[in-house]
Motif scaffolding. Structure first.
Motif: not given
Length: 246
Positions: A1-29
């Protein structure tokens, strides 16, 4: 949520279930890295009947690793053929794994003197880790696979501190679940940690393995080193001090 809000620039060890959501976000690589851990079961090779290689090989045939990984893991996981993950220096790409084969497992048990199987214990981790996110379910799956070849395994568990002490310092178990998250991307951080007698969870080290690992750890040329670790991985495959699962 912090990453999507732009509060942080990057996170590590993403939960596998969250990967599709992040891949679908055009603002996140999303950047993938090589797999960096391994989950396995270890045999206390000093405890009969696990001092017999045929018994250890039988269990390697008995465990349906593919079914376990498909049922209990996200798509980012894969079946382990060896103790060094793919993408880590020292992994052997063409190592042929023990196939899931109940009949062969029973045949090997009979050769070892256990045509009707035997009773043992299976120590199951009490905590979730990337390599065993649901250790209780993995333990139950392994228990069922062992029962199918006549091995009755009683599940044992303790709080995490006691579990590690009894497994690593004492070697009280027959079979235990454990895993490893690498400190650095090299064979030495896997095989030397496991198989040089640093602790007791595999039991007494095999001298021929220790000799190869010493050679690999003191060789600079990468081609020569890889050849040494190919030998070590094949030897460990044949000796089966444990079964890499995932």
């Amino acid at each position: 949520l912090e990453l999507q809000a732009g509060t942080v620039d990057g996170i590590d060890n993403v939960a596998p279930d969250d990967i599709p959501t992040l891949e679908a976000d055009p603002n996140i690589t999303v950047y993938a890295r090589p797999k960096f851990n391994v989950g396995y079961i270890a045999f206390m090779v000093d405890h009969p009947p696990f001092d017999k290689v045929e018994v250890r090989q039988a269990i390697a045939h008995a465990i349906n690793k593919k079914a376990i990984v498909e049922a209990l893991y996200p798509p980012t996981a894969e079946v382990a053929t060896q103790f060094i993950p793919p993408g880590i220096f020292g992994h052997t790409d063409d190592l042929e794994d023990w196939p899931y084969d109940v009949a062969k497992a029973k045949e090997l048990l009979a050769e070892a003197g256990f045509p009707d199987g035997f009773e043992t214990d299976l120590w199951v981790m009490p905590v979730s880790r990337g390599y065993f996110p649901t250790p209780d379910k993995v333990g139950e799956a392994v228990q069922a696979d062992l029962a199918a070849v006549g091995i009755k395994a009683e599940i044992v568990t303790y709080d995490w501190g006691t579990y590690l002490e009894k497994v690593l310092d004492v070697g009280e178990h027959d079979i235990c679940m454990l895993g490893w998250m690498a400190d650095y991307a090299d064979a030495t951080n896997f095989l030397d940690v496991f198989f040089t007698g640093a602790d007791m969870h595999f039991g007494s080290p095999f001298p021929e393995v220790v000799e190869l690992l010493a050679e690999g750890g003191s060789t600079i040329d990468e081609v020569e080193r890889q050849a040494i670790y190919d030998q070590a991985n094949q030897l460990l495959h044949e000796l089966v001090p444990g079964v890499p699962i995932v």
